[in-house]
Design a protein around this motif. Structure first.
Motif, PDB file in Angstrom:
ATOM      1  N   GLU A 235       0.810  -1.267  -0.084  1.00 46.12           N
ATOM      2  CA  GLU A 235      -0.031  -0.139   0.085  1.00 46.12           C
ATOM      3  C   GLU A 235       0.660   1.149   0.094  1.00 46.12           C
ATOM      4  O   GLU A 235       1.843   1.206   0.684  1.00 46.12           O
ATOM      5  N   GLY A 236       0.701   2.241  -0.700  1.00 45.55           N
ATOM      6  CA  GLY A 236       1.296   3.537  -1.048  1.00 45.55           C
ATOM      7  C   GLY A 236       2.271   3.279  -2.063  1.00 45.55           C
ATOM      8  O   GLY A 236       3.097   4.463  -2.282  1.00 45.55           O
ATOM      9  N   SER A 237       2.738   2.244  -2.442  1.00 45.34           N
ATOM     10  CA  SER A 237       3.960   2.177  -3.454  1.00 45.34           C
ATOM     11  C   SER A 237       3.660   2.731  -4.669  1.00 45.34           C
ATOM     12  O   SER A 237       2.322   2.958  -4.868  1.00 45.34           O
ATOM     13  N   ASN A 238       4.158   2.925  -5.858  1.00 42.88           N
ATOM     14  CA  ASN A 238       4.104   3.268  -7.025  1.00 42.88           C
ATOM     15  C   ASN A 238       2.885   2.403  -7.814  1.00 42.88           C
ATOM     16  O   ASN A 238       3.385   1.360  -8.177  1.00 42.88           O
ATOM     17  N   CYS A 247       3.045  -1.704  -7.943  1.00 39.51           N
ATOM     18  CA  CYS A 247       2.298  -1.708  -6.539  1.00 39.51           C
ATOM     19  C   CYS A 247       3.341  -2.369  -5.679  1.00 39.51           C
ATOM     20  O   CYS A 247       3.006  -3.263  -4.636  1.00 39.51           O
ATOM     21  N   PRO A 253       9.096   5.014  -5.037  1.00 38.18           N
ATOM     22  CA  PRO A 253       7.893   5.935  -4.608  1.00 38.18           C
ATOM     23  C   PRO A 253       7.000   6.405  -5.638  1.00 38.18           C
ATOM     24  O   PRO A 253       7.715   6.656  -6.646  1.00 38.18           O
ATOM     25  N   PRO A 254       5.554   6.751  -5.178  1.00 38.20           N
ATOM     26  CA  PRO A 254       5.125   7.111  -6.314  1.00 38.20           C
ATOM     27  C   PRO A 254       5.225   8.714  -6.642  1.00 38.20           C
ATOM     28  O   PRO A 254       5.838   9.458  -5.624  1.00 38.20           O
ATOM     29  N   LYS A 257       0.384  11.674  -5.209  1.00 37.64           N
ATOM     30  CA  LYS A 257      -0.342  11.110  -4.457  1.00 37.64           C
ATOM     31  C   LYS A 257      -1.353  10.004  -5.116  1.00 37.64           C
ATOM     32  O   LYS A 257      -1.885   8.941  -4.957  1.00 37.64           O
ATOM     33  N   SER A 260      -0.504   6.479  -6.248  1.00 37.94           N
ATOM     34  CA  SER A 260      -0.099   5.574  -4.682  1.00 37.94           C
ATOM     35  C   SER A 260      -1.109   4.349  -5.019  1.00 37.94           C
ATOM     36  O   SER A 260      -2.355   4.574  -5.308  1.00 37.94           O
TER      37      SER A 260
END
Length: 446
Positions: A235-238, A247, A253-254, A257, A260
């Motif tokens: 969760e929260g990855s690119n 993901c 990192p993305p 926002k 994400s």
């Protein structure tokens, strides 16, 4: 079809030779001593009382729609990226082109060029290491994929493809027609024509089937397929990376926002996190406690096909089997094998490929062990041979699970010999004839 199939004979360790003379199907069978005339499983899997199930209410005004029939000028209530795609594309035309394999022309040209080049390298004596280096450089320099994806694809697939191409005496036209299909021309190849034997038994008269009465006994069946659980989903990855699967922590990192990965998954290039699969199964369990049996038609590992190992895929399979067993402890499950279960993907050598480094027994033996949680021991013979089986669900009702990977034109091993791999179709005919003699209805999955 009929004609002269190819012959595969193992005359030296790890060596496969191809007889160029058209021969009969009977001669093919002589090379394989497996007896497909096995006793059918005749102990019913379901012994509970037949029930009447309450089905969800049906909205009589509802009409089914295909996605390309949606009015593209109206709000579709679909995810934003899908909504944009619908507005940008004439999906009817896209669907037509896909259906008619028109988009395969580019793939066909690339296949012929690549296959011809590889065969040239093999004939001129280049080593596997040299060929792999060339493939990797092409992949990176043409920006087909990222360097790490190119490296993974090369290491996983090149050895198998080089081995198969080195044994063939056909050229790129025949090879690519087989792999790509009609979109690459229907090139005649006598080595892929063969026939199966049908029993000399008169067929019964076809009777019109009557629609059952509304209150007739019924099965409630759950069908689950293509869960593609990704143990590395984060969760929260690119979620909008430049690789085939995103993901994950390795995607970086993305950049915003919006890029994400969400908690429950993402509609972009991502597979399912375990929490989503767990939640789905729990919802099904709570909502439908009266399921009679489950059809589970495979494709369990994620789509990181450049980064897979046999051990990793087996780990996914074991974990998913455990998940299903715990969620539906008293429900019979009838599985079928997907093309993603093998590593590399689509690689399903027939039984004549029995060298330790190439044999598929690593997968089929484990599937037999895992499927034994639901299937009787009597099907072990066919599961370990080719991941297919037949069971009696109830008196008069049989289920047959086929391994459709032996019909997959992306399975390069079939280029060596596509003659009824694992004798599956001949076994299938025998099972259907036995069912016909017994008056059984048959449900076929695969």
């Amino acid at each position: 079809v009929s004609g002269g199939p190819i012959i595969i004979a193992s005359r030296e360790p790890n060596a496969i030779e191809i007889d160029q003379e058209p021969i009969s199907y009977d001669k093919i069978r002589m090379l394989d001593s497996w007896n497909y005339k096995l006793p059918s499983h005749n102990i019913p899997m379901l012994t509970d009382k037949i029930r009447n199930h309450t089905l969800p209410e049906f909205d009589g005004n509802a009409t089914p729609r295909l996605i390309w029939d949606i009015d593209q000028d109206k709000n579709t209530n679909l995810p934003q990226f899908v909504d944009k795609a619908l507005k940008l594309l004439n999906l009817k035309q896209v669907a037509y082109e896909i259906e008619n394999s028109l988009l395969s022309k580019v793939s066909c040209t690339a296949c012929k060029a690549g296959t011809g080049l590889l065969q040239h390298y093999i004939r001129t004596g280049k080593s596997e290491k040299e060929i792999k280096k060339t493939i990797y450089n092409f992949c990176v320099n043409l920006k087909i994929q990222s360097p790490r994806v190119c490296e993974g694809i090369t290491e996983l697939f090149a050895g198998e493809v080089i081995y198969v191409l080195g044994k063939l005496k056909i050229g790129p036209d025949e090879i690519c027609s087989f792999i790509i299909g009609d979109g690459c021309g229907d090139v005649y190849n006598p080595y892929h024509e063969w026939e199966v034997i049908f029993p000399p038994v008169p067929k019964p008269k076809i009777e019109e089937q009557r629609i059952p009465e509304p209150q007739a006994p019924s099965f409630k069946v759950l069908h689950i397929s293509d869960t593609h659980f990704d143990p590395y989903y984060l969760e929260g990855s690119n979620a909008d990376c430049a690789e085939p699967l995103c993901c994950r922590l390795t995607n970086g990192p993305p950049l915003s926002k919006e890029q994400s990965a969400g908690k429950w998954g993402d509609y972009r290039k991502c597979d399912s996190p375990k929490i989503t699969v767990d939640n789905m199964l729990k919802h099904i369990q709570d909502t439908h406690p009266d399921i009679d049996y489950i059809l589970w038609t495979g494709d369990l590992p994620p789509h990181d096909i450049w980064n897979q190992t046999k051990d990793e895929n087996l780990k996914i399979i074991k974990e998913t089997v455990k998940q299903m067993s715990e969620m539906f402890p008293n429900v019979p499950i009838f599985p079928a094998l997907g093309n993603h279960e093998s590593a590399p993907v689509n690689s399903f050598p027939p039984p004549f490929v029995d060298s330790p480094e190439s044999s598929i027994s690593w997968l089929y033996d484990e599937m037999d062990t895992q499927w034994r949680k639901w299937l009787p021991s009597s099907v072990s013979n066919t599961v370990r041979r080719g991941a297919f089986y037949s069971v009696l669900v109830r008196p008069g009702f049989r289920l047959i699970s086929l391994n459709m990977n032996y019909c997959n034109n992306k399975n390069w091993w079939l280029l060596l010999n596509s003659t009824d791999p694992a004798t599956e179709l001949q076994w299938f005919i025998y099972e259907l004839q036995s069912a016909e003699f017994n008056g059984d209805k048959v449900h076929v999955i695969g």
